[in-house]
Enzyme design. Structure first.
Site, PDB file in Angstrom:
ATOM      1  N   HIS A   1      19.851  74.709  26.587  1.00 49.78           N
ATOM      2  CA  HIS A   1      18.574  75.352  26.242  1.00 49.78           C
ATOM      3  C   HIS A   1      17.944  76.108  27.418  1.00 49.78           C
ATOM      4  CE1 HIS A   1      15.130  74.837  23.135  1.00 49.78           C
ATOM      5  NE2 HIS A   1      14.996  75.972  23.760  1.00 49.78           N
TER       6      HIS A   1
ATOM      7  N   TYR B   1      13.049  70.938  19.284  1.00 50.54           N
ATOM      8  CA  TYR B   1      12.176  71.238  18.131  1.00 50.54           C
ATOM      9  C   TYR B   1      11.934  69.986  17.282  1.00 50.54           C
ATOM     10  CZ  TYR B   1      13.806  76.003  19.254  1.00 50.54           C
ATOM     11  OH  TYR B   1      14.162  77.176  19.886  1.00 50.54           O
TER      12      TYR B   1
HETATM   13  N1  NAP Z   1      15.880  79.529  23.494  1.00 50.41           N
HETATM   14  C1  NAP Z   1      14.579  79.459  23.674  1.00 50.41           C
HETATM   15  O1  NAP Z   1      14.090  79.096  24.757  1.00 50.41           O
HETATM   16  C2  NAP Z   1      13.670  79.831  22.543  1.00 50.41           C
HETATM   17  C3  NAP Z   1      12.303  80.032  22.785  1.00 50.41           C
HETATM   18  C4  NAP Z   1      11.492  80.392  21.712  1.00 50.41           C
HETATM   19  C5  NAP Z   1      12.045  80.548  20.439  1.00 50.41           C
HETATM   20  N2  NAP Z   1      13.375  80.308  20.227  1.00 50.41           N
HETATM   21  C6  NAP Z   1      13.983  80.473  18.871  1.00 50.41           C
HETATM   22  O2  NAP Z   1      13.713  81.808  18.445  1.00 50.41           O
HETATM   23  C7  NAP Z   1      13.069  81.767  17.169  1.00 50.41           C
HETATM   24  C8  NAP Z   1      12.144  82.967  17.028  1.00 50.41           C
HETATM   25  O3  NAP Z   1      11.144  82.955  18.017  1.00 50.41           O
HETATM   26  P1  NAP Z   1       9.625  82.581  17.686  1.00 50.41           P
HETATM   27  O4  NAP Z   1       9.616  81.737  16.471  1.00 50.41           O
HETATM   28  O5  NAP Z   1       9.030  82.018  18.904  1.00 50.41           O
HETATM   29  O6  NAP Z   1       8.926  83.981  17.472  1.00 50.41           O
HETATM   30  P2  NAP Z   1       9.145  85.264  16.554  1.00 50.41           P
HETATM   31  O7  NAP Z   1      10.200  85.032  15.540  1.00 50.41           O
HETATM   32  O8  NAP Z   1       9.270  86.425  17.460  1.00 50.41           O
HETATM   33  O9  NAP Z   1       7.731  85.406  15.895  1.00 50.41           O
HETATM   34  C9  NAP Z   1       7.277  84.568  14.893  1.00 50.41           C
HETATM   35  C10 NAP Z   1       5.999  85.189  14.356  1.00 50.41           C
HETATM   36  O10 NAP Z   1       6.292  86.497  13.816  1.00 50.41           O
HETATM   37  C11 NAP Z   1       5.711  86.612  12.541  1.00 50.41           C
HETATM   38  N3  NAP Z   1       6.586  87.448  11.720  1.00 50.41           N
HETATM   39  C12 NAP Z   1       7.889  87.216  11.390  1.00 50.41           C
HETATM   40  N4  NAP Z   1       8.353  88.215  10.618  1.00 50.41           N
HETATM   41  C13 NAP Z   1       7.337  89.092  10.466  1.00 50.41           C
HETATM   42  C14 NAP Z   1       7.208  90.320   9.782  1.00 50.41           C
HETATM   43  N5  NAP Z   1       8.226  90.860   9.089  1.00 50.41           N
HETATM   44  N6  NAP Z   1       6.019  90.969   9.840  1.00 50.41           N
HETATM   45  C15 NAP Z   1       4.977  90.459  10.519  1.00 50.41           C
HETATM   46  N7  NAP Z   1       5.040  89.290  11.204  1.00 50.41           N
HETATM   47  C16 NAP Z   1       6.213  88.610  11.168  1.00 50.41           C
HETATM   48  C17 NAP Z   1       5.596  85.204  12.000  1.00 50.41           C
HETATM   49  O11 NAP Z   1       4.477  85.095  11.139  1.00 50.41           O
HETATM   50  P3  NAP Z   1       4.667  84.658   9.595  1.00 50.41           P
HETATM   51  O12 NAP Z   1       5.135  83.245   9.605  1.00 50.41           O
HETATM   52  O13 NAP Z   1       3.280  84.817   9.042  1.00 50.41           O
HETATM   53  O14 NAP Z   1       5.642  85.622   8.982  1.00 50.41           O
HETATM   54  C18 NAP Z   1       5.367  84.385  13.269  1.00 50.41           C
HETATM   55  O15 NAP Z   1       3.995  84.301  13.540  1.00 50.41           O
HETATM   56  C19 NAP Z   1      12.366  80.407  17.179  1.00 50.41           C
HETATM   57  O16 NAP Z   1      11.940  79.988  15.905  1.00 50.41           O
HETATM   58  C20 NAP Z   1      13.417  79.541  17.815  1.00 50.41           C
HETATM   59  O17 NAP Z   1      14.389  79.171  16.852  1.00 50.41           O
HETATM   60  C21 NAP Z   1      14.190  79.975  21.262  1.00 50.41           C
END
Ligand code: NAP
Length: 268
Positions: free
Chosen positions: A118, A57
């Site tokens: 990862h 990241y």
């Molecule tokens: N290990 C891996 O390979 C891997 C891969 C991907 C991600 N990750 C980790 O997992 C974390 C989460 O995954 P992600 O960031 O990809 O996706 P996510 O958390 O599933 O989705 C993020 C999206 O959801 C929206 N959101 C969050 N809360 C909400 C709510 N209460 N109501 C409506 N919309 C909402 C956010 O918009 P707003 O900003 O407008 O609220 C954003 O657009 C990452 O940040 C990262 O740290 C790890």
């Protein structure tokens, strides 16, 4: 915040914040770093203590700085980071040691709560040597807990052949578009705790179904979705740039879904 005990006896919050777009132009994963960690600041102010970052990241330093500047004691936080499966970071044991030392420096901390690989390392020898260095850092108390991410059942079995310390967590994709239940079931039988990334990703149809269930509890689709995961023992790390959503996500922990509603969500 409710916590769950991992297989090494250490407790981790059930809900934390992702950070993969924090500190970047246009809140874009691939955007230029711009030092704007206001979303993480607001998450910390609201009470988030589990913080999920990764070397990929590019924002470990900003995450570390923001945590430090919060003035909240280090031991109240649970910091996760991840080593990429690329040769630059894992080509030999010294490369792995340098990667882990860099994370400790960037995060401005003496220890990291959870260090994950990862993505699966396909080469068995490199997987073995990476895991051995992670174990070495556990024995030196520089890392408290080690785990993996995106590991399939076969990948977990490969690791199990030589791991002295068992992985405590496997961070995987899990949301209504792909619950990943086969892997999750295996992890529970092996006492490896699933942690869901991308937990909010879903379709409009699912959102409507979740919202309908939520009406009974005065909760939104997103709160029902997060509660379903934590109630079945899965740690979640939703990421939001919106303070209202961050607050709502925390408030997913203050109610319980009925067994019938849990079954309905299973079937989405
Ligand atoms: N290990 C891996 O390979 C891997 C891969 C991907 C991600 N990750 C980790 O997992 C974390 C989460 O995954 P992600 O960031 O990809 O996706 P996510 O958390 O599933 O989705 C993020 C999206 O959801 C929206 N959101 C969050 N809360 C909400 C709510 N209460 N109501 C409506 N919309 C909402 C956010 O918009 P707003 O900003 O407008 O609220 C954003 O657009 C990452 O940040 C990262 O740290 C790890």
């Amino acid at each position: 915040m409710e916590k769950v005990r991992l297989n090494n006896g250490i407790s981790i919050p059930y809900l934390g914040t992702g950070t993969n777009t924090y500190g970047k132009e246009n809140n874009d994963y691939n955007g230029e770093l711009n030092g704007d960690f206001s979303a993480l600041e607001s998450a910390i102010t609201l009470g988030y203590r589990l913080i999920d970052t990764a070397i990929s990241y590019r924002n470990e330093a900003g995450v570390g700085e923001t945590i430090k500047r919060s003035g909240i004691p280090r031991e109240e936080f649970f910091i996760t980071t991840k080593i990429p499966a690329d040769d630059e970071y894992i080509k030999d044991k010294n490369a792995v040691r340098k990667t882990l030392d860099d994370s400790l420096n960037h995060l401005q901390t003496d220890y990291i709560d959870l260090y994950l690989i990862h993505k699966p390392i396909e080469d068995d020898e490199k997987l073995k040597q990476t895991w051995e260095v992670l174990e070495e850092y556990v024995s030196k108390d520089k890392i408290k807990t080690i785990g993996v991410s995106n590991f399939s059942i076969d990948d977990l079995k490969r690791l199990d052949q030589f791991a002295t310390v068992k992985p405590a967590v496997n961070q995987i994709k899990s949301n209504p578009t792909h619950w990943n239940n086969e892997w999750i079931k295996y992890m529970f039988t092996e006492d490896i705790r699933p942690q869901a990334w991308g937990p909010m990703k879903t379709t409009d149809k699912h959102k409507a179904q979740l919202a309908e269930i939520g009406e009974r509890y005065d909760k939104s689709w997103s709160q029902v979705l997060l509660r379903y995961q934590t109630q079945r023992g899965i740690i979640v790390i939703p990421k939001s740039h919106n303070e209202e959503n961050q607050k709502a996500n925390l408030e997913s922990m203050d109610f319980l879904l009925s067994e019938e509603d849990m079954r309905k969500i299973d079937q989405l």
